[in-house]
Motif scaffolding. Structure first.
Motif, short mmCIF file in Angstrom:
data_model
loop_
_atom_site.label_atom_id
_atom_site.label_comp_id
_atom_site.label_asym_id
_atom_site.label_seq_id
_atom_site.Cartn_x
_atom_site.Cartn_y
_atom_site.Cartn_z
N ASP A 327 15.47 -1.25 -12.91
CA ASP A 327 15.56 0.06 -12.26
C ASP A 327 14.89 -0.05 -10.90
O ASP A 327 13.68 0.14 -10.75
N ARG A 328 15.69 -0.36 -9.89
CA ARG A 328 15.14 -0.61 -8.56
C ARG A 328 14.58 0.66 -7.93
O ARG A 328 13.58 0.61 -7.21
N ALA A 329 15.18 1.79 -8.22
CA ALA A 329 14.68 3.05 -7.66
C ALA A 329 13.30 3.37 -8.22
O ALA A 329 12.40 3.80 -7.49
N ALA A 330 13.12 3.18 -9.52
CA ALA A 330 11.81 3.44 -10.14
C ALA A 330 10.75 2.48 -9.60
O ALA A 330 9.59 2.87 -9.39
N THR A 331 11.13 1.24 -9.39
CA THR A 331 10.18 0.27 -8.84
C THR A 331 9.78 0.66 -7.43
O THR A 331 8.60 0.58 -7.06
N LEU A 332 10.73 1.10 -6.63
CA LEU A 332 10.43 1.54 -5.28
C LEU A 332 9.48 2.74 -5.28
O LEU A 332 8.52 2.80 -4.51
N ARG A 333 9.72 3.68 -6.19
CA ARG A 333 8.83 4.84 -6.29
C ARG A 333 7.41 4.42 -6.68
O ARG A 333 6.43 4.97 -6.19
N ALA A 334 7.31 3.44 -7.56
CA ALA A 334 5.99 2.97 -7.98
C ALA A 334 5.23 2.35 -6.81
O ALA A 334 4.02 2.59 -6.64
N VAL A 335 5.92 1.56 -5.99
CA VAL A 335 5.27 0.95 -4.82
C VAL A 335 4.82 2.03 -3.85
O VAL A 335 3.68 2.00 -3.35
N ARG A 336 5.67 2.98 -3.59
CA ARG A 336 5.31 4.05 -2.65
C ARG A 336 4.13 4.87 -3.18
O ARG A 336 3.26 5.29 -2.40
N ARG A 337 4.11 5.08 -4.47
CA ARG A 337 3.00 5.83 -5.06
C ARG A 337 1.66 5.11 -4.84
O ARG A 337 0.66 5.72 -4.47
N LEU A 338 1.66 3.82 -5.05
CA LEU A 338 0.45 3.04 -4.83
C LEU A 338 0.09 2.97 -3.34
O LEU A 338 -1.09 3.00 -2.98
N ARG A 339 1.09 2.87 -2.50
CA ARG A 339 0.83 2.84 -1.06
C ARG A 339 0.17 4.13 -0.59
O ARG A 339 -0.76 4.09 0.25
N ASP A 340 0.60 5.25 -1.14
CA ASP A 340 0.15 6.56 -0.65
C ASP A 340 -1.13 7.05 -1.30
O ASP A 340 -1.69 8.06 -0.86
N ASP A 341 -1.61 6.38 -2.33
CA ASP A 341 -2.77 6.87 -3.08
C ASP A 341 -3.82 5.77 -3.19
O ASP A 341 -3.81 4.97 -4.14
N ALA A 342 -4.72 5.70 -2.24
CA ALA A 342 -5.74 4.65 -2.21
C ALA A 342 -6.65 4.73 -3.43
O ALA A 342 -7.07 3.70 -3.98
N GLU A 343 -6.96 5.94 -3.86
CA GLU A 343 -7.84 6.10 -5.03
C GLU A 343 -7.17 5.56 -6.29
O GLU A 343 -7.82 4.92 -7.13
N LEU A 344 -5.88 5.83 -6.43
CA LEU A 344 -5.15 5.36 -7.60
C LEU A 344 -5.13 3.84 -7.65
O LEU A 344 -5.44 3.24 -8.69
#
Length: 396
Positions: A327-344
């Motif tokens: 699921d390439r779309a889900a993988t892309l969302r996961a990367v963006r989520r980590l990029r945007d949330d330093a605390e996470l």
């Protein structure tokens, strides 16, 4: 002990073989002769081992390598206390003097149990070979179902004749008796690694279709436009090399090729995510992806597909994000989520390191591995009467 370690399939600097097992044996003061394809892989052997070069087995070109391995094992293995094999193909290449029934050979003429037979032959079971046939492109597709019963028969014969070490607890179901498990763990530093703040996504390991290479290339094309680098560290199967070279020429990713494990993990350190995008293949359903533990040990948040062993690690420890298979779309969302949330990502990196330090620090398992070989080398080889279960062979 004198240990003769042999592989014709794996890279001579394979993390499990060299950086974990051989290093543990050398640290314990044992002598190691290492039969491996040094020249084919352009590797300079460690000065602390006695190297023996053989051709590398790749694809369907294996006969020359197996013949060379048999010659090397005849010359060097017969003088060892333990012969440690890392490829199932080598079970077919053993010289006749090493192919006796090791469990029966220790019995004296009056039926008494004698001393140990030298050398003790040990097969280190790295994968589910029969299940892995579906992912081996060099095996003709019509032959794969026909080869599975043959592979299972080879495993059963090896279990009767030799000692076995398993890389995964899940491999136990393939065998009739109990065998020690030496898991694929890693070295975990005493101090926590730096926070994952780089705008990079990394992958460490062999690159193949079944390991998600096409998915990572597609991900890199999108992330490159967003200023996130994708770095792939590892040798590649022939069928995916053209796509990797093309993507590298386009500048959308960086492919390092093979890098020794310790250096590869230093490169990965600091990345915002480590990828483990295995497909839903039978061989992966009960094999722990070593790269997941390695990312954790270096404080890198994990993005993994839901292979059960990875889920069992990443879920409870809270060290990453699980995405559906392919699921390439889900993988892309996961990367963006980590990029945007330093605390996470900082929290996932720290939790991963803490879990790896507690559960997957290799030196703990190294001691058990060395003690197991020492005990096999010095203990009598028991003959098991027909129809009776064999005593368990479990590491302490």
């Amino acid at each position: 002990m004198r240990i003769c370690v042999c592989t014709v399939v794996h890279h001579p600097e394979d993390a499990r073989i060299l950086h974990r097992q051989i290093r543990a044996l050398l640290d314990a003061g044992h002598e190691v002769t290492y039969i491996a394809p040094f020249r084919a892989c352009n590797v300079t052997p460690w000065p602390s081992v006695t190297p023996v070069d053989v051709p590398r087995a790749t694809g369907r070109r294996r006969l020359r390598s197996l013949r060379a391995a048999r010659t090397a094992l005849t010359r060097h293995g017969l003088y060892a206390d333990v012969v440690l094999l890392h490829d199932p193909e080598l079970l077919l290449a053993l010289p006749r003097a090493l192919r006796r029934d090791r469990h029966a050979a220790g019995r004296g003429p009056g039926g008494e149990y004698g001393g140990p037979v030298r050398p003790v032959v040990v097969w280190d079971v790295h994968e589910d070979t029969a299940a892995a046939l579906t992912a081996k492109g060099w095996v003709p597709r019509p032959l794969r179902p026909l080869l599975r019963p043959y592979v299972r028969g080879l495993e059963a014969r090896a279990e009767r004749r030799y000692r076995l070490i398993l890389a995964e607890p899940g491999y136990r179901v393939r065998f009739a008796y109990d065998h020690p498990v030496v898991p694929n763990t890693t070295y975990v530093g005493d101090q926590p690694p730096p926070a994952p703040d780089d705008r990079r996504v990394v992958y460490v390991g062999q690159l193949s279709r079944a390991r998600g290479t096409a998915d990572m290339i597609a991900l890199a094309r999108v992330l490159h436009a967003e200023g996130i680098a994708v770095e792939l560290i590892g040798a590649a199967d022939p069928d995916v090399r053209p796509q990797l070279r093309e993507a590298q020429r386009e500048g959308v990713l960086r492919w390092y090729g093979f890098v020794p494990n310790d250096r590869a993990l230093r490169i990965a350190e600091g990345a915002l995510a480590g990828l483990a995008l295995l497909h839903d293949e039978p061989n992966y359903r009960h094999s722990m992806p070593t790269k997941v533990v390695e990312y954790m040990a270096h404080g890198v948040p994990v993005i993994t597909t839901p292979v059960p062993p990875a889920v069992d690690i990443v879920g409870p420890s809270g060290c990453g994000i699980i995405v559906p298979f392919q699921d390439r779309a889900a993988t892309l969302r996961a990367v963006r989520r980590l990029r945007d949330d330093a605390e996470l990502r900082a929290g996932m990196g720290k939790r991963g390191y803490d879990a790896a330090r507690e559960r997957f620090h290799w030196p703990v398992h190294a001691q058990r591995f060395v003690r197991q070989l020492e005990s096999w080398s010095s203990a009598p080889m028991l003959t098991v009467p027909a129809g009776e279960p064999r005593p368990t062979e479990r590491a302490e």
